[in-house]
Enzyme design. Structure first.
Site, PDB file in Angstrom:
ATOM      1  N   LYS A   1      -1.991  -1.799  -3.466  1.00  0.00           N
ATOM      2  CA  LYS A   1      -3.086  -0.996  -2.910  1.00  0.00           C
ATOM      3  C   LYS A   1      -2.706   0.476  -3.034  1.00  0.00           C
ATOM      4  O   LYS A   1      -2.054   1.041  -2.146  1.00  0.00           O
ATOM      5  CB  LYS A   1      -3.321  -1.404  -1.442  1.00  0.00           C
ATOM      6  CG  LYS A   1      -4.404  -0.597  -0.748  1.00  0.00           C
ATOM      7  CD  LYS A   1      -4.896  -1.286   0.523  1.00  0.00           C
ATOM      8  CE  LYS A   1      -5.810  -0.393   1.323  1.00  0.00           C
ATOM      9  NZ  LYS A   1      -6.552  -1.087   2.363  1.00  0.00           N
TER      10      LYS A   1
ATOM     11  N   GLU B   1       0.836  -1.210   0.000  1.00  0.00           N
ATOM     12  CA  GLU B   1       0.000   0.000   0.000  1.00  0.00           C
ATOM     13  C   GLU B   1       0.865   1.252   0.000  1.00  0.00           C
ATOM     14  O   GLU B   1       1.634   1.494   0.930  1.00  0.00           O
ATOM     15  CB  GLU B   1      -0.926   0.016   1.231  1.00  0.00           C
ATOM     16  CG  GLU B   1      -1.784   1.276   1.287  1.00  0.00           C
ATOM     17  CD  GLU B   1      -2.836   1.286   2.392  1.00  0.00           C
ATOM     18  OE1 GLU B   1      -2.810   0.391   3.259  1.00  0.00           O
ATOM     19  OE2 GLU B   1      -3.674   2.200   2.390  1.00  0.00           O
TER      20      GLU B   1
HETATM   21  P1  13P Z   1      -9.281   3.931   3.738  1.00  0.00           P
HETATM   22  O1  13P Z   1     -10.091   3.160   2.711  1.00  0.00           O
HETATM   23  O2  13P Z   1     -10.116   4.464   4.862  1.00  0.00           O
HETATM   24  O3  13P Z   1      -8.377   4.928   3.112  1.00  0.00           O
HETATM   25  O4  13P Z   1      -8.336   2.884   4.444  1.00  0.00           O
HETATM   26  C1  13P Z   1      -7.674   1.946   3.679  1.00  0.00           C
HETATM   27  C2  13P Z   1      -6.551   1.415   4.468  1.00  0.00           C
HETATM   28  O5  13P Z   1      -6.440   0.244   4.645  1.00  0.00           O
HETATM   29  C3  13P Z   1      -5.569   2.357   5.025  1.00  0.00           C
HETATM   30  O6  13P Z   1      -4.422   1.669   5.396  1.00  0.00           O
END
Ligand code: 13P
Length: 342
Positions: A219, A177
């Site tokens: 992500k 991510e």
């Molecule tokens: P949000 O969809 O609220 O941005 O969170 C995603 C997430 O896993 C943040 O680490």
């Protein structure tokens, strides 16, 4: 590392039209969200809230995997069933957030680097024993005057790659991510530039650390202008910017891309994901999916408010959001599904 099994898990996480449910808020973040609604910030309240989520009837029709937090992966339903087992029994793959949070990056005012590599090999082995089959690590990139710096992008990308390599060694699929934040007044073009720079660096570091791109899920943020930017582009323009940016940076070997919601409204997050799948459906090398936290949970949390009597209504709101996002994966989401004329 059993690469075949890892690839199978990665593909299952983005198979069909299901997506991921991020319910891995740290205690601090969960407490902050509870505090805003006057919900008690206790371990039991956090447990009860997570029980509400995992027992939502029909959840597994739209959710392939759920990301848990260290406290949550050890918690149980009131009947004594561990959350991990409850999820696995539904066919939802349990995952775990393994970073320990973003801290100020020395020498880089206004920028942060995500920590958690120390002792990670041991923690991954432990989480795997507890039933996790995938993991998540979030890097954050702030945009602003002179930001981000190359030092920040590099440090975060390097840590992500080291994390991802350790995950694959431990038999866990890494969710990689990298979030370019929406805070600020930056333009869509600037977000495109920073997202491109970041993802190029992330994949270069993943390659250097010998991470198999076939066995990870990316992500990213959607490519969007900052909150405070006076010009906000149309859904179609944002869909085009996001997918065109990803085309440049993400190898076709990656099985899936699951967006974070980043603070967008639940409806916009669904609408934008839908537009990408409508406009690019036949031309995508990877699945375009979701891994939302706020855009799935927030309406349910605001209904629950810590009250047992509100559980069933909150679960309906949660189910509605995951169904909308499932429809968005197919390119079949419609604003009319929200029941509010737009
Ligand atoms: P949000 O969809 O609220 O941005 O969170 C995603 C997430 O896993 C943040 O680490």
């Amino acid at each position: 590392m059993n690469q075949k099994r890892l690839m199978e898990t990665a593909r299952s996480l983005v198979a069909g039209d299901k997506g991921l449910l991020a319910m891995d808020e740290s205690n601090t973040t969960c407490n902050e969200r509870f505090a805003k609604l006057d919900i008690p910030q206790t371990e039991e309240a956090r447990r009860a809230y997570r029980e509400l989520i995992v027992t939502t009837p029909g959840l597994s029709e739209s959710i392939s995997g759920a990301i848990l937090y260290d406290e949550t992966i050890r918690q149980k339903k009131v009947d004594g069933t561990p959350f991990v087992k409850a999820l696995a029994d539904l066919g939802i793959i349990p995952g775990i957030k393994v970073d320990t949070g973003a801290r100020e990056l020395a020498g880089h005012p206004g920028e942060r680097v995500t920590e958690g590599l120390d002792g990670l090999r041991g923690r991954l082995a432990h989480y795997s024993q507890l039933g996790a089959r995938f993991a998540k690590w979030r890097a954050v990139i702030a945009l602003g005057e002179g930001l981000p710096s190359m030092g920040c992008i590099e440090a975060n990308a390097h840590a992500l790659a080291r994390y991802a390599a350790l995950c694959q060694e431990a038999g866990l699929v890494p969710i990689v991510e990298a979030e370019a934040l929406m805070d600020g007044a930056h333009s869509l073009q600037r977000c495109f530039q920073v997202t491109e720079e970041t993802l190029r660096m992330v994949f270069s570091q993943l390659h250097a650390q010998r991470v198999a791109t076939e066995a990870l899920i990316l992500k990213p943020n959607m490519v969007l202008p900052g909150w405070a930017c006076p010009h906000q582009e149309s859904v179609e323009e944002l869909a085009d910017a996001t997918v065109n940016c990803l085309y440049r940076c993400v190898p076709a070997s990656v099985p899936g891309i699951a967006f974070l919601s980043g603070g967008q409204s639940p409806e916009l997050a669904s609408e934008r994901l839908n537009a990408m799948n409508v406009r690019f459906r036949s031309r995508l090398p990877w699945a375009l999916s979701f891994s939302f936290a706020r855009a799935i949970q927030q309406p349910a949390l605001e209904i629950w408010m810590g009250e047992e009597a509100h559980v069933a209504t909150a679960q309906k709101a949660l189910l509605h959001r995951v169904r909308c996002n499932r429809a968005a994966r197919r390119g079949e989401y419609r604003a009319a599904m929200e029941g509010v004329p737009k």
